[in-house]
Write a protein that holds these residues in place. Structure first.
Motif, mmCIF file in Angstrom:
data_model
loop_
_atom_site.group_PDB
_atom_site.id
_atom_site.type_symbol
_atom_site.label_atom_id
_atom_site.label_comp_id
_atom_site.label_asym_id
_atom_site.label_seq_id
_atom_site.Cartn_x
_atom_site.Cartn_y
_atom_site.Cartn_z
ATOM 1 N N ASN A 125 -22.736 55.777 11.141
ATOM 2 C CA ASN A 125 -22.022 54.825 11.980
ATOM 3 C C ASN A 125 -22.763 54.657 13.301
ATOM 4 N N GLY A 126 -22.235 53.802 14.139
ATOM 5 C CA GLY A 126 -22.754 53.588 15.477
ATOM 6 C C GLY A 126 -21.811 52.675 16.221
ATOM 7 N N TYR A 127 -21.890 52.676 17.528
ATOM 8 C CA TYR A 127 -21.063 51.782 18.318
ATOM 9 C C TYR A 127 -21.714 51.544 19.668
ATOM 10 N N VAL A 128 -21.294 50.456 20.296
ATOM 11 C CA VAL A 128 -21.590 50.182 21.700
ATOM 12 C C VAL A 128 -20.254 49.896 22.360
ATOM 13 N N GLY A 129 -20.016 50.476 23.515
ATOM 14 C CA GLY A 129 -18.732 50.271 24.172
ATOM 15 C C GLY A 129 -18.861 50.189 25.675
ATOM 16 N N LEU A 130 -17.853 49.587 26.267
ATOM 17 C CA LEU A 130 -17.705 49.586 27.716
ATOM 18 C C LEU A 130 -16.738 50.686 28.116
ATOM 19 N N ALA A 131 -16.821 51.045 29.395
ATOM 20 C CA ALA A 131 -15.896 52.018 30.000
ATOM 21 C C ALA A 131 -15.984 53.395 29.350
ATOM 22 N N PRO A 132 -17.141 54.080 29.422
ATOM 23 C CA PRO A 132 -18.373 53.637 30.075
ATOM 24 C C PRO A 132 -19.276 52.841 29.137
ATOM 25 N N PHE A 133 -20.237 52.141 29.735
ATOM 26 C CA PHE A 133 -21.200 51.346 28.995
ATOM 27 C C PHE A 133 -22.231 52.285 28.388
ATOM 28 N N ARG A 134 -22.148 52.480 27.093
ATOM 29 C CA ARG A 134 -23.074 53.377 26.398
ATOM 30 C C ARG A 134 -22.988 53.123 24.904
ATOM 31 N N SER A 135 -23.899 53.725 24.169
ATOM 32 C CA SER A 135 -23.931 53.576 22.719
ATOM 33 C C SER A 135 -24.227 54.928 22.100
ATOM 34 N N GLU A 136 -23.734 55.113 20.881
ATOM 35 C CA GLU A 136 -24.048 56.307 20.111
ATOM 36 C C GLU A 136 -24.458 55.896 18.705
ATOM 37 N N PHE A 137 -25.534 56.502 18.193
ATOM 38 C CA PHE A 137 -25.991 56.304 16.821
ATOM 39 C C PHE A 137 -25.752 57.607 16.059
ATOM 40 N N TYR A 138 -25.050 57.527 14.943
ATOM 41 C CA TYR A 138 -24.816 58.688 14.081
ATOM 42 C C TYR A 138 -25.832 58.615 12.938
ATOM 43 N N LEU A 139 -26.764 59.559 12.897
ATOM 44 C CA LEU A 139 -28.040 59.349 12.225
ATOM 45 C C LEU A 139 -28.102 59.721 10.748
ATOM 46 N N THR A 140 -27.025 60.192 10.143
ATOM 47 C CA THR A 140 -27.081 60.512 8.714
ATOM 48 C C THR A 140 -26.858 59.250 7.898
ATOM 49 N N PRO A 141 -27.815 58.832 7.062
ATOM 50 C CA PRO A 141 -27.666 57.581 6.306
ATOM 51 C C PRO A 141 -26.630 57.700 5.193
ATOM 52 N N GLU A 142 -26.207 56.551 4.697
ATOM 53 C CA GLU A 142 -25.301 56.483 3.559
ATOM 54 C C GLU A 142 -26.106 56.519 2.268
ATOM 55 N N GLN A 143 -25.510 57.052 1.209
ATOM 56 C CA GLN A 143 -26.179 57.087 -0.079
ATOM 57 C C GLN A 143 -26.190 55.715 -0.765
ATOM 58 N N ASN A 144 -25.118 54.948 -0.615
ATOM 59 C CA ASN A 144 -24.979 53.661 -1.293
ATOM 60 C C ASN A 144 -25.808 52.601 -0.576
ATOM 61 N N SER A 145 -26.922 52.207 -1.165
ATOM 62 C CA SER A 145 -27.823 51.252 -0.519
ATOM 63 C C SER A 145 -27.308 49.821 -0.585
#
Length: 712
Positions: A91-111
């Protein structure tokens, strides 16, 4: 003053909704050492040892940013992007309050679901588009709210004017435009709407927009992509820039986005979305749909997935409904029998062999919210008893060996590397197969002393690999392409699998002796929306297709199949653009392929950097209390801070406070101070007196997460 108070009351729920995100407070153990790559567009922060991922993300953003920015606006503000490698959630997201993003780096198996590109690449091209959106939606009244209330104020303005379908549809368009794949080229992405159209479901816009418990309703991603891509195709690349600028600026107090669409397209929003949907119906030949088979229920009942044959008369599958926990079900002569409940899982995959089911379940870490696990469980089909055979592991898509005594599974470590592991039935590792070509493995299956697995290479292309257990040497059975491949099953000397072919996903069979490739066809397969998860018995084939009632299991006798040999030994058809010709125009076409290997400076990221990161001023009215809170949260989400002013109308006192909670240690540490001026009281003689009060508070909190099992 009254008007201000009423406005504050109205904004309170929106502040709560705008500021509450998928962020996990104090989610990482303190032993993690953080590094950073600092560029004008993004500061990419990552754990020690993830330098290559951090540099890659920074290079993609640097290459992409200025080229695609003009289609949404020209404003740019640096974003902090945090790469999380302790989680199993893709998963991943970008959000305000605070302005930042997170990338969750484990890929999905279903291509089929999110594509086969390298996961960090996919996150970068998709999520950074959200960064550009937020930067350029800070205009007009939204900007005024930002000035008054900080980032939370802009979040309110944007949520009131820009729907989530645009945010995600525009980001999916970007991932499709700047890569050779992207969900806008994957038939799987459109299956949900194809199912509704084929069944001639005429749901209202509000139902499609908001969902339903009674009926199967797609989420806003495909809806958004169809509307956004049609707008780009019909009205040009700057259409949505103009529309969203006017909307975010509140050019029109009520329904500003709809007003802007009418202004720049000449059509009201109802006609615009009708035209967009009709455009895509034409791409699938569904302008005049037939109806689904009459045996299908009117409303959504359950998803049936991953069929497995016990014998010719009995089949097992995973069954998921909206009002019950997922279960494993055995179907014999049309009668269902529940085998047992399924623990909460990231997907519904399982494998069956000789009276046993094996699958991976999700389990959160007891303390650290960004650390979670994928643990293997075995269920006895006859008794329903479940045994957890691995703990604190990150295993995916397990399967049994032919004798049922071993398990092959994919392990994805915190470093992002994919491994094939062979376990015994107690979960002990017997061997780890060498990954010589740096592949990402999916859905592995035993084939004698070798392993069959659809694989992704470092460029995001897929093939099927025949892997030697002893050496790890891979023999690639198909040419590498961007066409997704998944769900293999092996019977005798053939591997059956699903793959994208043109505008649909079909079933294929590959002979492991002479390497001949066949496409499986008949009327049932042609009418099914997607052909996934094949299973075979002695003379039957089962597969899963999507309907307007959810995923359903279909069955045919194998003698009813047409085996069409493919002379080129390659999956036919190219990834389609579904009539969106703008994907093939402009400077950003396949921009991902031109990303360089620059090596920007990697430096230490100080955990104490910008600890008191105040981002929003939040007004609150509670009874006779009228308060303003200046709220802060740092990038690592380890310190939450607040400065408070409160006025009590009943007593006439004013309160000034400061508090903070530190979440980077095993217990949360909290402390604060409040000064209350002009409090009213009574002395011993019942005379009114006024006094000031200074008070301190502090404490410890241990936030344990003990959820597990099928009720998680």
């Amino acid at each position: 003053m009254r008007l201000t108070i009423k406005l504050s009351v109205l904004l309170l729920p929106l502040f709560a909704a705008a500021i509450t995100k998928a962020q996990t407070f104090g989610g990482n153990p303190p032993v993690i050492t953080w590094r950073q790559v600092n560029t004008p567009a993004a500061r990419v922060i990552f754990p020690l040892g993830m330098d290559s991922a951090g540099i890659r993300v920074a290079n993609i953003i640097a290459c992409m940013n200025k080229v695609i920015l003009p289609t949404i606006g020209l404003k740019q503000k640096q974003i902090n992007i945090l790469l999380q490698n302790q989680t199993t959630v893709p998963n991943g997201y970008v959000g305000l309050a605070p302005f930042r993003s997170e990338f969750y780096l484990t890929p999905e198996q279903n291509s089929f679901d999110l594509g086969s590109l390298q996961w960090a690449d996919q996150l970068a091209v998709h999520e950074f588009r959200h960064v550009q959106q937020y930067n350029n939606f800070n205009v007009g009244l939204s900007k005024g709210l930002h000035i008054l209330f900080g980032e939370g104020g802009q979040a309110i303005g944007n949520e009131l004017t820009i729907p989530n379908w645009f945010f995600e549809g525009d980001a999916v368009y970007n991932e499709t435009y700047v890569t050779e794949q992207g969900r806008g080229r994957l038939p799987y992405f459109f299956n949900s709407y194809r199912a509704l159209w084929q069944a001639d479901k005429k749901y209202s816009w509000m139902k499609l927009r908001n969902g339903s418990y009674r009926d199967f309703i797609p989420d806003w991603y495909p809806m958004g992509y169809m509307l956004v891509s049609y707008g780009r195709e019909r009205y040009g690349d700057l259409f949505w820039k103009n529309v969203t600028h006017d909307a975010a600026a509140f050019d029109g107090l009520f329904y500003p986005l709809q007003k802007a669409i009418k202004h720049y397209s000449g059509k009201d929003f109802k006609q615009f979305r009708t035209d967009a949907f009709d455009y895509y119906k034409q791409q699938f030949g569904l302008e005049h749909p037939g109806r689904q088979l009459p045996r299908r229920p009117t409303h959504f009942i359950a998803d049936q997935e991953y069929p497995a044959y016990v014998d010719n008369q009995t089949i097992i599958y995973s069954k998921s409904t909206y009002n019950h926990a997922p279960a494993f079900v055995k179907l014999t002569d049309g009668k269902e029998q529940v085998i047992g409940m399924r623990d909460y899982s990231l997907d519904n995959y399982f494998a069956y062999h000789d009276g046993k089911i094996v699958y991976a379940s999700y389990r959160p870490d007891v303390r650290w919210g960004n650390r979670n696990y994928s643990e293997l469980n075995i269920i006895d089909v006859n008794t329903g008893n479940k045994t957890r055979i691995t703990k604190s592991s990150k295993y995916f898509t397990p399967d049994f060996s032919a004798d049922g005594q071993k398990i092959i599974t994919v392990r994805v470590g915190p470093d992002g590397k994919s491994e094939l592991c062979i376990l015994d039935l107690n979960g002990s590792v017997l061997s780890v197969i060498a990954n010589n070509d740096n592949l990402f493995y999916t859905y592995p299956k035993f084939y004698g002393d070798k392993i069959i697995s659809p694989v992704r290479n470092t460029g995001g292309k897929m093939s099927i690999a025949l892997i030697d257990i002893a050496t790890g040497k891979a023999d690639y059975l198909l040419p590498f392409t961007f066409k997704p491949i998944a769900f293999p099953t092996v019977l005798k000397d053939k591997v059956y699998f699903s793959a994208t072919s043109g505008k649909t996903d079909g079933l294929f069979a590959l002979s492991l002796t002479d390497k001949k490739l066949y496409q499986l066809q008949n009327d049932s397969l042609k009418s099914s929306i997607g052909n996934y998860q094949p299973a075979l018995s002695a003379n039957k084939l089962a597969w899963v297709g999507l309907t307007a009632s959810g995923y359903q299991v279909y069955q045919n006798n194998t003698n009813q199949l047409n085996w069409q040999e493919l002379p080129t030994n390659a999956i036919p058809g190219e990834l389609p653009d579904f009539g969106i010709t703008t994907l093939n125009k402009g400077d950003a076409i396949n921009l991902l392929a031109s990303v360089g290997n620059d090596k920007p400076q990697v430096s230490k990221y100080n955990k104490d950097f910008h600890l008191f990161n105040f981002h929003s001023l939040v007004p609150t009215v509670s009874g006779s209390n009228y308060s303003l809170a200046l709220q802060g949260e740092n990038v690592l989400n380890t310190l939450r801070s607040e400065l408070l002013f409160n006025y009590n109308q009943n007593e006439g006192y004013t309160e000034y406070g400061a508090s903070a909670t530190y979440g980077a240690l095993f217990p949360y540490l909290s402390a604060g101070v409040d000064y209350i001026a002009n409090r009213e009281g009574f002395d011993a003689h019942n005379n009114v007196i006024f006094y000031n009060q200074l008070q301190y508070h502090g404490g410890l909190q241990v936030p344990l997460n003990l959820t597990r099992g099928h009720l998680s």
